[in-house]
Design a protein around this motif. Structure first.
Motif, PDB file in Angstrom:
ATOM      1  N   TYR A   1       0.854  -1.185   0.000  1.00  0.00           N
ATOM      2  CA  TYR A   1       0.000   0.000   0.000  1.00  0.00           C
ATOM      3  C   TYR A   1       0.894   1.239   0.000  1.00  0.00           C
ATOM      4  CZ  TYR A   1      -4.021  -2.990   1.083  1.00  0.00           C
ATOM      5  OH  TYR A   1      -5.003  -3.947   1.040  1.00  0.00           O
ATOM      6  N   LEU A   2       0.787   2.026  -1.053  1.00  0.00           N
ATOM      7  CA  LEU A   2       1.639   3.200  -1.232  1.00  0.00           C
ATOM      8  C   LEU A   2       0.799   4.460  -1.006  1.00  0.00           C
ATOM      9  CD1 LEU A   2       3.306   2.069  -4.596  1.00  0.00           C
ATOM     10  CD2 LEU A   2       3.899   1.353  -2.270  1.00  0.00           C
ATOM     11  N   PHE A   3       1.030   5.139   0.094  1.00  0.00           N
ATOM     12  CA  PHE A   3       0.277   6.350   0.416  1.00  0.00           C
ATOM     13  C   PHE A   3       1.089   7.568  -0.004  1.00  0.00           C
ATOM     14  CE2 PHE A   3      -1.698   3.187   3.067  1.00  0.00           C
ATOM     15  CZ  PHE A   3      -3.034   3.571   3.127  1.00  0.00           C
ATOM     16  N   LEU A   4       0.587   8.274  -1.009  1.00  0.00           N
ATOM     17  CA  LEU A   4       1.237   9.486  -1.495  1.00  0.00           C
ATOM     18  C   LEU A   4       0.518  10.670  -0.855  1.00  0.00           C
ATOM     19  CD1 LEU A   4       2.092  10.226  -5.249  1.00  0.00           C
ATOM     20  CD2 LEU A   4       2.020  11.903  -3.432  1.00  0.00           C
ATOM     21  N   THR A   5       1.152  11.263   0.146  1.00  0.00           N
ATOM     22  CA  THR A   5       0.486  12.278   0.950  1.00  0.00           C
ATOM     23  C   THR A   5       1.049  13.664   0.681  1.00  0.00           C
ATOM     24  OG1 THR A   5       2.005  12.141   2.815  1.00  0.00           O
ATOM     25  CG2 THR A   5       0.211  10.567   2.762  1.00  0.00           C
ATOM     26  N   THR A   6       0.160  14.631   0.570  1.00  0.00           N
ATOM     27  CA  THR A   6       0.532  16.044   0.580  1.00  0.00           C
ATOM     28  C   THR A   6      -0.068  16.725   1.798  1.00  0.00           C
ATOM     29  OG1 THR A   6      -1.359  16.539  -0.847  1.00  0.00           O
ATOM     30  CG2 THR A   6       0.764  16.179  -1.923  1.00  0.00           C
ATOM     31  N   THR A   7      -0.769  15.943   2.602  1.00  0.00           N
ATOM     32  CA  THR A   7      -1.387  16.412   3.853  1.00  0.00           C
ATOM     33  C   THR A   7      -1.242  15.289   4.879  1.00  0.00           C
ATOM     34  OG1 THR A   7      -3.561  15.501   3.287  1.00  0.00           O
ATOM     35  CG2 THR A   7      -3.088  17.762   2.559  1.00  0.00           C
ATOM     36  N   PRO A   8      -1.607  15.515   6.128  1.00  0.00           N
ATOM     37  CA  PRO A   8      -1.627  14.407   7.095  1.00  0.00           C
ATOM     38  C   PRO A   8      -2.602  13.319   6.652  1.00  0.00           C
ATOM     39  CG  PRO A   8      -1.736  16.521   8.218  1.00  0.00           C
ATOM     40  CD  PRO A   8      -1.901  16.822   6.762  1.00  0.00           C
ATOM     41  N   LEU A   9      -2.652  12.227   7.404  1.00  0.00           N
ATOM     42  CA  LEU A   9      -3.528  11.099   7.070  1.00  0.00           C
ATOM     43  C   LEU A   9      -4.767  11.147   7.952  1.00  0.00           C
ATOM     44  CD1 LEU A   9      -0.820   8.298   6.743  1.00  0.00           C
ATOM     45  CD2 LEU A   9      -2.061   9.420   4.885  1.00  0.00           C
ATOM     46  N   PRO A  10      -5.830  11.806   7.503  1.00  0.00           N
ATOM     47  CA  PRO A  10      -7.014  11.960   8.360  1.00  0.00           C
ATOM     48  C   PRO A  10      -7.733  10.648   8.634  1.00  0.00           C
ATOM     49  CG  PRO A  10      -7.476  12.739   6.139  1.00  0.00           C
ATOM     50  CD  PRO A  10      -6.019  12.441   6.178  1.00  0.00           C
ATOM     51  N   PHE A  11      -7.534   9.647   7.768  1.00  0.00           N
ATOM     52  CA  PHE A  11      -8.259   8.392   7.947  1.00  0.00           C
ATOM     53  C   PHE A  11      -7.367   7.282   8.501  1.00  0.00           C
ATOM     54  CE2 PHE A  11     -10.407  10.684   4.482  1.00  0.00           C
ATOM     55  CZ  PHE A  11     -11.621  10.892   5.109  1.00  0.00           C
ATOM     56  N   ALA A  12      -6.302   7.685   9.173  1.00  0.00           N
ATOM     57  CA  ALA A  12      -5.414   6.696   9.798  1.00  0.00           C
ATOM     58  C   ALA A  12      -6.157   5.775  10.765  1.00  0.00           C
ATOM     59  CB  ALA A  12      -4.259   7.405  10.499  1.00  0.00           C
ATOM     60  N   PRO A  13      -7.100   6.271  11.599  1.00  0.00           N
ATOM     61  CA  PRO A  13      -7.822   5.349  12.497  1.00  0.00           C
ATOM     62  C   PRO A  13      -8.604   4.279  11.737  1.00  0.00           C
ATOM     63  CG  PRO A  13      -8.110   7.626  13.216  1.00  0.00           C
ATOM     64  CD  PRO A  13      -7.450   7.681  11.876  1.00  0.00           C
ATOM     65  N   LEU A  14      -9.174   4.649  10.587  1.00  0.00           N
ATOM     66  CA  LEU A  14      -9.926   3.669   9.797  1.00  0.00           C
ATOM     67  C   LEU A  14      -8.979   2.635   9.190  1.00  0.00           C
ATOM     68  CD1 LEU A  14     -12.682   2.857   8.585  1.00  0.00           C
ATOM     69  CD2 LEU A  14     -12.148   4.332   6.625  1.00  0.00           C
ATOM     70  N   TRP A  15      -7.844   3.079   8.673  1.00  0.00           N
ATOM     71  CA  TRP A  15      -6.863   2.146   8.118  1.00  0.00           C
ATOM     72  C   TRP A  15      -6.264   1.266   9.212  1.00  0.00           C
ATOM     73  CZ3 TRP A  15      -6.667   1.070   3.191  1.00  0.00           C
ATOM     74  CH2 TRP A  15      -7.038   2.028   2.252  1.00  0.00           C
ATOM     75  N   ASP A  16      -6.134   1.798  10.421  1.00  0.00           N
ATOM     76  CA  ASP A  16      -5.658   0.974  11.536  1.00  0.00           C
ATOM     77  C   ASP A  16      -6.565  -0.232  11.741  1.00  0.00           C
ATOM     78  OD1 ASP A  16      -3.263   2.029  12.470  1.00  0.00           O
ATOM     79  OD2 ASP A  16      -4.253   3.606  13.610  1.00  0.00           O
TER      80      ASP A  16
END
Length: 481
Positions: free
Chosen positions: A199-214
């Motif tokens: 899974y390659l996360f290309l971010t230009t901002t923080p990860l707002p959905f990190a709890p869901l991906w957790d």
């Protein structure tokens, strides 16, 4: 006490050889100091553990237990060091210019005699009327490095590592993308089983959905996936990634729209994933606003059962000419003609084969890596990947993206954003029922076969950051297949 100080510059191997050459006398003490270290967190700890103050070693021990293997095959950094040798004997007088001149006069006759008496062999042959003479001379200038004569019972070196900054350290070396991409293109194409999803996360901002991906990943064996994050520009106040994203960021560079930097970031993610784990089989590019709309098990089965990439490849799209000519009317020629130019979603899933093709590409990338003259039509991340895959391996992909996004009625270059008030089970079900748009140029089979396809969407975007709370409240729907 005689104190001799010797300074040197080189790699750790250079220092090893110098320590081996020291003719240590009984009770001699040697102190090694380092400064201007490029890797201060690695080098001192390794050396301290190996020949630290609590671990006296002799010269022979250094020979049988070298320092360099501690770097585990990595290139040793350039170091600056000084070696101070303290012995109980009086210091040797420094030679004067007169004494050096006298020594030279004494040695000159011996050098002449040695040169004259050096044996030579000459072979003469005649070929086609041309005489060829081959002479072999003994190399009178070859100097063999003397081997140290040591006795562990009488001669010991106590090496003390003292780290002290001397002057300003050199600037850290920038990561060489070309070297990393080249190494990644040479990895073993054969997959090590069991295969993993990268899974390659290309971010230009923080990860707002990190709890869901957790929650998505925590129900999954760690042997089936890997996570890689290309970070957004961070500041001293930026909180670190946590949960499944902790310590998963790769060395990153700034990236933004309307430039080739987003494509560079995606290539960088692919390179690190290829180099990191030979079990990575499929590589899914995601954004911070992406969410999963199926369980991991469903996603894993869908992707691992496929031998093809999933990448949207569209022909004759609106304003294709404007995008093709964004760098100049003929800037893409001759490598990419307008007929070969393709458009597609930025978010794809690539096979291991295609990931290696992307990181190893040196033909098309220089064209797409040029700065655009027309910023309004500059979207390299939506053109480079579909054009490359279509030109190199047209039969190796399903020409569709598995990330559901709603472009209907949009004119500003941004898709629809789902707000928190819209999040409910019905939205997830409708996103699942959507049908991907397939490329229709016939390269992946007849047009009729393309229209019969129906691959499931696995991800969806764009969701507003505040929708994370209602999404967490319906995980029983999202993760239920």
């Amino acid at each position: 006490m005689d104190l001799q100080s010797r300074r040197g510059t080189g790699t750790i191997f250079t220092l090893e050889r110098r320590l081996h050459m020291i003719q240590a006398e009984p009770e001699a003490r040697v102190q090694v100091s380092f400064f201007n270290l490029e890797k201060p967190a690695t080098l001192p700890l390794s050396l301290k553990d190996h020949i630290g103050p609590q671990n006296p070693v002799g010269v022979d021990n250094l020979t049988t237990q070298p320092i360099s293997p501690l770097f585990c095959g990595q290139s040793p950094p350039l170091i600056y060091y000084s070696v101070e040798i303290e012995t109980p004997y009086p210091a040797m007088l420094s030679p004067t210019p007169l004494s050096l001149f006298c020594a030279l006069l004494l040695c000159l006759p011996l050098a002449i005699v040695f040169t004259v008496t050096t044996p030579t062999s000459t072979t003469t042959s005649t070929t086609g009327g041309v005489t060829v003479t081959n002479s072999t001379y003994r190399d009178t200038h070859a100097i063999q490095e003397p081997k140290p004569q040591t006795n562990l019972n009488n001669q010991k070196i106590i090496a003390k590592i003292k780290i002290k900054p001397l002057g300003s350290p050199p600037p850290p070396l920038k990561e060489d993308d070309e070297q990393i991409l080249q190494l990644a293109s040479r990895v073993d194409p054969n997959l090590r089983l069991p295969g993993k999803l990268a899974y390659l996360f290309l971010t230009t901002t923080p990860l707002p959905f990190a709890p869901l991906w957790d929650l998505y990943f925590n129900q999954t064996p760690k042997t089936l996936f890997n996570i890689y994050v290309h970070e957004y520009p961070k500041t001293t106040n930026t909180p670190p990634f946590t949960g499944v994203f902790a310590d998963r960021a790769i060395p990153s560079k700034p990236s933004k729209r309307n430039t080739p930097t987003l494509s560079s970031a995606a290539r960088r993610l692919l390179a690190h994933a290829l180099l990191d784990d030979p079990s990575n089989a499929m590589f899914a590019l995601l954004s911070p606003s992406c969410i999963p709309i199926h369980s991991f098990n469903f996603t894993y089965r869908t992707l691992m059962n496929s031998t093809k990439s999933f990448i949207e490849i569209l022909k004759n799209e609106k304003n294709a000419h404007g995008r093709w000519a964004a760098r100049g009317e003929e800037a893409m020629l001759p490598e990419v003609t307008l007929e070969e130019f393709r458009i597609g979603s930025q978010f794809w899933v690539l096979t291991r084969k295609h990931a290696r093709i992307v990181v190893g590409d040196k033909r098309l990338w220089p064209k797409f890596n040029q700065p655009c003259l027309d910023i309004r039509n500059c979207y390299p991340e939506e053109n480079y990947f579909p054009t490359l895959i279509r030109m190199v391996d047209p039969q190796g992909s399903v020409p569709a993206t598995l990330t559901n996004v709603d472009w209907r009625g949009r004119r500003d270059g941004h898709p629809r954003v789902y707000n928190a008030s819209e999040v409910e089970p019905g939205l997830i079900m409708s996103l699942r029922k959507g049908r991907p748009r397939y490329g229709d140029d016939g390269t992946n089979g007849s047009d009729s076969s393309v229209t019969r396809r129906s691959h499931p969407f696995l991800f969806a975007r764009k969701f507003s950051p505040d929708s994370v709370v209602p999404l967490l409240s319906i995980t029983n729907v999202i993760f239920k297949d």
